[in-house]
Design an enzyme around this catalytic site. Structure first.
Site, PDB file in Angstrom:
ATOM      1  N   SER A   7       0.548  -1.368   0.136  1.00  0.00           N
ATOM      2  CA  SER A   7      -0.128   0.312  -0.066  1.00  0.00           C
ATOM      3  C   SER A   7       0.713   1.444   0.006  1.00  0.00           C
ATOM      4  O   SER A   7       1.904   1.150   0.764  1.00  0.00           O
ATOM      5  CB  SER A   7      -0.460  -0.032   1.582  1.00  0.00           C
ATOM      6  OG  SER A   7      -1.631   1.154   1.211  1.00  0.00           O
ATOM      7  N   HIS A  32      -1.467  -1.562  -4.342  1.00  0.00           N
ATOM      8  CA  HIS A  32      -2.490  -1.067  -3.855  1.00  0.00           C
ATOM      9  C   HIS A  32      -2.457   0.169  -3.561  1.00  0.00           C
ATOM     10  O   HIS A  32      -1.736   1.086  -2.237  1.00  0.00           O
ATOM     11  CB  HIS A  32      -3.066  -1.744  -2.117  1.00  0.00           C
ATOM     12  CG  HIS A  32      -4.211  -1.853  -1.498  1.00  0.00           C
ATOM     13  ND1 HIS A  32      -4.716  -1.748  -1.906  1.00  0.00           N
ATOM     14  CD2 HIS A  32      -4.332  -0.668  -0.048  1.00  0.00           C
ATOM     15  CE1 HIS A  32      -6.077  -1.852  -1.091  1.00  0.00           C
ATOM     16  NE2 HIS A  32      -6.291  -0.507   0.001  1.00  0.00           N
ATOM     17  N   ASP A  34      -4.791   3.570  -1.710  1.00  0.00           N
ATOM     18  CA  ASP A  34      -5.445   3.625  -0.793  1.00  0.00           C
ATOM     19  C   ASP A  34      -6.180   5.696  -1.198  1.00  0.00           C
ATOM     20  O   ASP A  34      -5.300   6.239  -1.072  1.00  0.00           O
ATOM     21  CB  ASP A  34      -5.158   3.744   0.373  1.00  0.00           C
ATOM     22  CG  ASP A  34      -5.545   2.660   0.650  1.00  0.00           C
ATOM     23  OD1 ASP A  34      -5.935   1.682   0.611  1.00  0.00           O
ATOM     24  OD2 ASP A  34      -3.621   2.016   1.432  1.00  0.00           O
ATOM     25  N   MET A  36      -8.268   8.502   0.504  1.00  0.00           N
ATOM     26  CA  MET A  36      -9.491   8.569   0.913  1.00  0.00           C
ATOM     27  C   MET A  36      -9.481   9.932   0.738  1.00  0.00           C
ATOM     28  O   MET A  36      -8.781  10.890   0.433  1.00  0.00           O
ATOM     29  CB  MET A  36      -8.640   8.906   2.331  1.00  0.00           C
ATOM     30  CG  MET A  36      -8.063   7.636   2.596  1.00  0.00           C
ATOM     31  SD  MET A  36      -6.948   7.579   4.308  1.00  0.00           S
ATOM     32  CE  MET A  36      -6.494   5.881   4.646  1.00  0.00           C
ATOM     33  N   HIS A  65      -8.605   1.350  -3.754  1.00  0.00           N
ATOM     34  CA  HIS A  65      -9.211   1.451  -3.046  1.00  0.00           C
ATOM     35  C   HIS A  65      -9.768   2.424  -2.384  1.00  0.00           C
ATOM     36  O   HIS A  65      -8.935   3.058  -1.443  1.00  0.00           O
ATOM     37  CB  HIS A  65      -8.472   0.471  -1.252  1.00  0.00           C
ATOM     38  CG  HIS A  65      -8.755   0.728  -0.287  1.00  0.00           C
ATOM     39  ND1 HIS A  65      -8.480   0.130   1.160  1.00  0.00           N
ATOM     40  CD2 HIS A  65     -10.980   0.111  -0.129  1.00  0.00           C
ATOM     41  CE1 HIS A  65      -9.478   0.358   1.829  1.00  0.00           C
ATOM     42  NE2 HIS A  65     -10.637   0.058   1.627  1.00  0.00           N
ATOM     43  N   MET A  67     -12.181   4.632   0.148  1.00  0.00           N
ATOM     44  CA  MET A  67     -12.383   5.044   1.273  1.00  0.00           C
ATOM     45  C   MET A  67     -13.447   6.601   0.863  1.00  0.00           C
ATOM     46  O   MET A  67     -12.996   7.326   1.654  1.00  0.00           O
ATOM     47  CB  MET A  67     -11.087   5.193   1.830  1.00  0.00           C
ATOM     48  CG  MET A  67     -11.271   3.263   2.453  1.00  0.00           C
ATOM     49  SD  MET A  67      -9.314   3.757   3.732  1.00  0.00           S
ATOM     50  CE  MET A  67      -8.496   3.812   2.023  1.00  0.00           C
ATOM     51  N   MET A 136     -11.576  -5.621   5.615  1.00  0.00           N
ATOM     52  CA  MET A 136     -11.375  -4.653   6.693  1.00  0.00           C
ATOM     53  C   MET A 136     -10.835  -5.336   7.979  1.00  0.00           C
ATOM     54  O   MET A 136     -11.228  -5.537   8.492  1.00  0.00           O
ATOM     55  CB  MET A 136     -12.019  -3.206   6.539  1.00  0.00           C
ATOM     56  CG  MET A 136     -11.876  -2.314   5.330  1.00  0.00           C
ATOM     57  SD  MET A 136     -10.336  -2.607   4.237  1.00  0.00           S
ATOM     58  CE  MET A 136      -9.593  -1.104   5.889  1.00  0.00           C
ATOM     59  N   ASP A 174      -6.866  -5.868   4.301  1.00  0.00           N
ATOM     60  CA  ASP A 174      -6.694  -5.236   4.481  1.00  0.00           C
ATOM     61  C   ASP A 174      -5.895  -4.807   6.182  1.00  0.00           C
ATOM     62  O   ASP A 174      -7.570  -3.994   6.270  1.00  0.00           O
ATOM     63  CB  ASP A 174      -6.825  -3.488   3.730  1.00  0.00           C
ATOM     64  CG  ASP A 174      -5.923  -3.104   3.760  1.00  0.00           C
ATOM     65  OD1 ASP A 174      -5.397  -2.164   4.077  1.00  0.00           O
ATOM     66  OD2 ASP A 174      -6.895  -1.747   2.794  1.00  0.00           O
TER      67      ASP A 174
HETATM   68  C1  DX5 Z   1      -5.779   1.691   5.924  1.00  0.00           C
HETATM   69  C2  DX5 Z   1      -5.465   1.489   3.884  1.00  0.00           C
HETATM   70  C3  DX5 Z   1      -4.636   0.228   3.954  1.00  0.00           C
HETATM   71  C4  DX5 Z   1      -3.076   1.009   5.166  1.00  0.00           C
HETATM   72  C5  DX5 Z   1      -2.967  -0.340   5.490  1.00  0.00           C
HETATM   73  O1  DX5 Z   1      -7.186   2.395   5.590  1.00  0.00           O
HETATM   74  O2  DX5 Z   1      -7.199   1.441   3.171  1.00  0.00           O
HETATM   75  O3  DX5 Z   1      -4.602  -0.153   2.905  1.00  0.00           O
HETATM   76  O4  DX5 Z   1      -2.555   1.586   4.324  1.00  0.00           O
HETATM   77  O5  DX5 Z   1      -1.623   0.006   6.251  1.00  0.00           O
HETATM   78  P1  DX5 Z   1      -0.881  -1.278   7.041  1.00  0.00           P
HETATM   79  O6  DX5 Z   1      -0.650  -1.680   6.348  1.00  0.00           O
HETATM   80  O7  DX5 Z   1       0.179  -0.636   7.411  1.00  0.00           O
HETATM   81  O8  DX5 Z   1      -1.939  -1.601   8.201  1.00  0.00           O
HETATM   82 ZN    ZN Z   2      -6.402   0.387   1.571  1.00  0.00          ZN
END
Ligand code: DX5
Ligand code: ZN
Length: 217
Positions: A7, A32, A34, A36, A65, A67, A136, A174
């Protein structure tokens, strides 16, 4: 087969291209990404222009992903930017049927994510149209949190349901995945392991990815 998806949330964004090239060389199977929006989760990360740049910089599969509160509105922009798979949250505000249809229309793979407090039963109506179910293992928003082992029951349920119904979605986890927790998630049946801090937080990406992969075997 277990696949590792680093990620980029935990990477050095000032050196994004180099970081991505480094994890690719180190054995990453997917990347991956992310996204947000500061609303669905209490954090901001990156958006469409970054995905566009990533697409130019790498041939790694972009596992995106979302969010975000309103995924329907952003499927097309992220698809055009070059995302390969678009995962949105069941807990978001958009109608999941409409979002899935939009992703398919855009010619992309579709993923659906569920938070730790959402029961497996709630995704059942959508599973026949999914390429990926993201369970998750933390509440989303931040990297570096501790995996919640109780979420793995849903991974087991997803494996059993898929076999029973002859479905084909892949199962991703994740949050808090590292060399210590990888065996547990793989045993539950997860096939794609997202790892942020356990890869980018280490000095040696080759060793970091290998340690997670070995533990998952
Ligand atoms: C959190 C993200 C994850 C995050 C995971 O909201 O969706 O993908 O990067 O990070 P680690 O592997 O450090 O838990
Ligand atoms: Zn993620």
């Amino acid at each position: 087969m277990i696949q590792i998806a680093p990620s980029i949330l935990s990477c050095d964004f000032a050196r994004l291209g180099e970081e991505v090239a480094a994890v690719r060389t180190a054995g990453a199977d997917l990347l991956h990404v992310d996204v947000m929006d500061g609303h669905f989760v209490p954090n901001l990360s990156l958006g469409v222009p970054v995905v566009e740049s990533l697409r130019k910089a790498t041939d790694l599969f972009l596992d995106t992903h979302l969010m975000i509160t309103d995924p329907l509105r952003y499927i097309e922009p992220f698809a055009k930017a070059g995302a390969d798979l678009l995962t949105f949250h069941l807990e978001s505000n958009s109608d999941p049927d409409a979002v899935l249809e939009k992703i398919t229309q855009c010619g992309k793979r579709a993923g659906l994510a569920i938070n730790p407090d959402t029961p497996f039963e709630r995704v059942i109506p959508y599973l026949d149209r999914l390429d990926l179910l993201l369970v998750m293992t933390i509440f989303p928003g931040f990297g570096g949190q501790k995996l919640m082992p109780e979420t793995l029951t849903k991974v087991q349920q997803a494996v059993a349901y898929r076999a029973e119904k002859g479905l084909h979605y892949r199962i991703e986890v994740d949050g808090g995945v590292n060399a210590d927790t990888a065996a547990m998630v793989a045993k539950a049946g997860a096939e794609i392991l997202v790892a942020g801090s356990a890869v980018f937080g280490k000095a040696d990406y080759v060793a970091a990815i290998a340690a997670i992969r070995d533990a998952a075997r």
